[in-house]
Enzyme design. Structure first.
Site, PDB file in Angstrom:
ATOM      1  N   ASP A 222      -8.080   5.318  -4.659  1.00 50.19           N
ATOM      2  CA  ASP A 222      -7.286   6.482  -5.075  1.00 50.19           C
ATOM      3  C   ASP A 222      -8.053   7.771  -4.754  1.00 50.19           C
ATOM      4  OD1 ASP A 222      -8.952   7.420  -7.348  1.00 50.19           O
ATOM      5  OD2 ASP A 222      -8.318   5.590  -8.371  1.00 50.19           O
TER       6      ASP A 222
ATOM      7  N   LEU B 200     -15.761  -0.246 -20.372  1.00 50.00           N
ATOM      8  CA  LEU B 200     -14.988  -0.557 -21.573  1.00 50.00           C
ATOM      9  C   LEU B 200     -15.584  -1.744 -22.320  1.00 50.00           C
ATOM     10  CD1 LEU B 200     -12.438   0.346 -23.090  1.00 50.00           C
ATOM     11  CD2 LEU B 200     -11.136  -1.317 -21.758  1.00 50.00           C
TER      12      LEU B 200
ATOM     13  N   TYR C 155       0.827  -1.219   0.000  1.00 45.30           N
ATOM     14  CA  TYR C 155       0.000   0.000   0.000  1.00 45.30           C
ATOM     15  C   TYR C 155       0.856   1.262   0.000  1.00 45.30           C
ATOM     16  CZ  TYR C 155      -3.946  -3.078   0.331  1.00 45.30           C
ATOM     17  OH  TYR C 155      -4.863  -4.050   0.024  1.00 45.30           O
TER      18      TYR C 155
ATOM     19  N   THR D 182     -16.509  -0.707 -13.719  1.00 44.63           N
ATOM     20  CA  THR D 182     -16.372  -1.777 -12.725  1.00 44.63           C
ATOM     21  C   THR D 182     -16.808  -3.106 -13.331  1.00 44.63           C
ATOM     22  OG1 THR D 182     -17.010  -2.553 -10.517  1.00 44.63           O
ATOM     23  CG2 THR D 182     -18.576  -1.120 -11.636  1.00 44.63           C
TER      24      THR D 182
ATOM     25  N   GLN E  78     -15.560   2.465  -5.489  1.00 38.41           N
ATOM     26  CA  GLN E  78     -14.836   1.338  -4.889  1.00 38.41           C
ATOM     27  C   GLN E  78     -13.341   1.641  -4.886  1.00 38.41           C
ATOM     28  OE1 GLN E  78     -16.608  -2.601  -6.623  1.00 38.41           O
ATOM     29  NE2 GLN E  78     -17.023  -0.976  -8.076  1.00 38.41           N
TER      30      GLN E  78
ATOM     31  N   HIS F  66     -14.684   1.270  -0.226  1.00 40.06           N
ATOM     32  CA  HIS F  66     -13.567   0.360   0.062  1.00 40.06           C
ATOM     33  C   HIS F  66     -12.393   1.080   0.721  1.00 40.06           C
ATOM     34  CE1 HIS F  66     -15.002  -2.787  -3.168  1.00 40.06           C
ATOM     35  NE2 HIS F  66     -15.725  -2.803  -2.073  1.00 40.06           N
TER      36      HIS F  66
HETATM   37  P1  OAD Z   1     -11.843  -4.558 -11.989  1.00 36.54           P
HETATM   38  O1  OAD Z   1     -10.390  -4.594 -12.337  1.00 36.54           O
HETATM   39  O2  OAD Z   1     -12.470  -5.819 -11.515  1.00 36.54           O
HETATM   40  O3  OAD Z   1     -12.689  -4.075 -13.255  1.00 36.54           O
HETATM   41  C1  OAD Z   1     -12.374  -2.908 -13.945  1.00 36.54           C
HETATM   42  C2  OAD Z   1     -13.392  -2.733 -15.064  1.00 36.54           C
HETATM   43  O4  OAD Z   1     -13.085  -1.511 -15.733  1.00 36.54           O
HETATM   44  C3  OAD Z   1     -13.359  -3.829 -16.124  1.00 36.54           C
HETATM   45  O5  OAD Z   1     -14.676  -4.275 -16.405  1.00 36.54           O
HETATM   46  C4  OAD Z   1     -12.749  -3.151 -17.338  1.00 36.54           C
HETATM   47  O6  OAD Z   1     -13.281  -3.618 -18.574  1.00 36.54           O
HETATM   48  C5  OAD Z   1     -13.150  -1.707 -17.110  1.00 36.54           C
HETATM   49  N1  OAD Z   1     -12.261  -0.729 -17.730  1.00 36.54           N
HETATM   50  C6  OAD Z   1     -10.918  -0.817 -17.960  1.00 36.54           C
HETATM   51  N2  OAD Z   1     -10.458   0.283 -18.542  1.00 36.54           N
HETATM   52  C7  OAD Z   1     -11.528   1.111 -18.707  1.00 36.54           C
HETATM   53  C8  OAD Z   1     -11.699   2.396 -19.287  1.00 36.54           C
HETATM   54  N3  OAD Z   1     -10.690   3.092 -19.795  1.00 36.54           N
HETATM   55  N4  OAD Z   1     -12.946   2.922 -19.276  1.00 36.54           N
HETATM   56  C9  OAD Z   1     -14.001   2.239 -18.763  1.00 36.54           C
HETATM   57  N5  OAD Z   1     -13.885   1.028 -18.228  1.00 36.54           N
HETATM   58  C10 OAD Z   1     -12.670   0.456 -18.194  1.00 36.54           C
HETATM   59  O7  OAD Z   1     -12.035  -3.380 -10.936  1.00 36.54           O
HETATM   60  P2  OAD Z   1     -13.276  -3.093  -9.962  1.00 36.54           P
HETATM   61  O8  OAD Z   1     -14.549  -3.494 -10.615  1.00 36.54           O
HETATM   62  O9  OAD Z   1     -13.140  -1.698  -9.485  1.00 36.54           O
HETATM   63  O10 OAD Z   1     -11.709  -4.352  -3.941  1.00 36.54           O
HETATM   64  O11 OAD Z   1     -12.960  -4.063  -8.780  1.00 36.54           O
HETATM   65  C11 OAD Z   1     -13.831  -4.082  -7.683  1.00 36.54           C
HETATM   66  C12 OAD Z   1     -13.069  -4.371  -6.418  1.00 36.54           C
HETATM   67  O12 OAD Z   1     -12.301  -5.558  -6.608  1.00 36.54           O
HETATM   68  C13 OAD Z   1     -12.013  -3.346  -6.075  1.00 36.54           C
HETATM   69  O13 OAD Z   1     -12.533  -2.231  -5.377  1.00 36.54           O
HETATM   70  C14 OAD Z   1     -11.073  -4.118  -5.211  1.00 36.54           C
HETATM   71  C15 OAD Z   1     -10.975  -5.361  -6.051  1.00 36.54           C
HETATM   72  O14 OAD Z   1     -10.595  -6.522  -5.435  1.00 36.54           O
HETATM   73  C16 OAD Z   1     -10.969  -4.512  -2.844  1.00 36.54           C
HETATM   74  O15 OAD Z   1      -9.747  -4.479  -2.866  1.00 36.54           O
HETATM   75  C17 OAD Z   1     -11.766  -4.732  -1.607  1.00 36.54           C
END
Ligand code: OAD
Length: 236
Positions: free
Chosen positions: A97, A205, A59, A179, A94, A112
């Site tokens: 940053d 995306l 972190y 997400t 979530q 989160h």
């Molecule tokens: P993920 O990495 O699971 O998903 C990110 C999403 O963003 C994916 O569906 C990508 O297709 C999309 N993406 C990537 N680039 C993009 C762009 N330029 N524009 C739009 N979309 C884009 O991340 P989260 O869904 O945030 O939790 O993950 C959820 C939680 O899982 C996080 O908060 C974290 C993680 O484990 C904890 O650590 C508790």
């Protein structure tokens, strides 16, 4: 978007995808954070108990990396929406940053937690934090050297769930941005909002795991989709 005139209460959920174009790794993409590290080592209370140096160091690096990135057009557009929308808006992220805040959003619910916050495991008080933790600095409140990142790990309860569910229960529109829909409870917000009559929109995306739950889904980079959608809401 249809029915725009009836939109008075919006809940927005953001995830790692909104910060991807700023240069912050997402979690589940190829080469993403969870391919580089084992979740159970760096994002669970058990991992922290087993190897605190590893977790604090992980972190510390992520916190330090924030200095090298900037908010993008999607963060700025949501700040504009907050400033100019005449109804109620709840922005839930979530992300740990600080790019929403640096993009100009003033009210951000970090379900989160936040990299720039420290949680003392002795006095349980949170303090704003922008320094490393690996060297075991004292808690600014109780002086115990027992700080941990104020980040919600797997197996822990996300923050302010009551407030989020209350807002989802009266929302006209729920929008999910960047997400994957892989992590609950956030992944369930779309169904919660739909049940109480909200329209639901995905901006991502690619289709998320829960894309079929949304009334409408638009796929592309957040830096393009979000400003366009915000202009629609604001009637520009
Ligand atoms: P993920 O990495 O699971 O998903 C990110 C999403 O963003 C994916 O569906 C990508 O297709 C999309 N993406 C990537 N680039 C993009 C762009 N330029 N524009 C739009 N979309 C884009 O991340 P989260 O869904 O945030 O939790 O993950 C959820 C939680 O899982 C996080 O908060 C974290 C993680 O484990 C904890 O650590 C508790």
């Amino acid at each position: 978007m249809r029915f725009m005139a009836e939109i008075n209460r919006i809940v927005i959920l953001t995830g790692a995808g909104i910060s991807a174009e700023s240069g912050i790794d997402t979690f589940r993409s190829a080469g993403g954070l969870w391919e580089q590290h084992k979740v159970e080592d760096v994002a669970t209370p058990e991992g922290f108990a087993r190897d605190p140096d590893l977790v604090l160091g992980f972190y510390d690096l992520r916190r330090a990396a924030l200095a090298k990135v900037k908010p993008n057009a999607a963060h700025h557009a949501l700040a504009k929406l907050e400033a100019d929308f005449s109804g109620e808006l709840l922005l839930v992220t979530q992300n740990v940053d600080d790019l929403h805040e640096r993009g100009g959003s003033r009210q951000v619910l970090h379900m989160h937690g936040e990299l720039k916050s420290a949680l003392c495991t002795s006095c349980e008080i949170r303090s704003p934090w922008d320094a490393p933790m690996s060297d075991r600095p004292p808690c600014p409140i109780c002086q115990a050297q027992t700080l941990r990142p104020d980040v919600v790990w797997f197996g822990e309860m996300p923050y302010q769930m009551e407030r989020i569910y209350t807002a989802l229960g009266s929302a006209d529109l729920f929008v999910s941005i960047g997400t994957s829909g892989a992590v609950y409870p956030a992944a369930g917000f779309v169904q919660e909002a739909r049940q109480t009559g909200a329209r639901t929109l995905e901006l991502n995306l690619e289709p998320s795991d829960g894309t079929h739950f949304f009334h409408e889904a638009r796929h592309g980079p957040a830096s393009k989709l979000v400003p366009t959608w915000v202009d629609e809401v604001l009637g520009r």
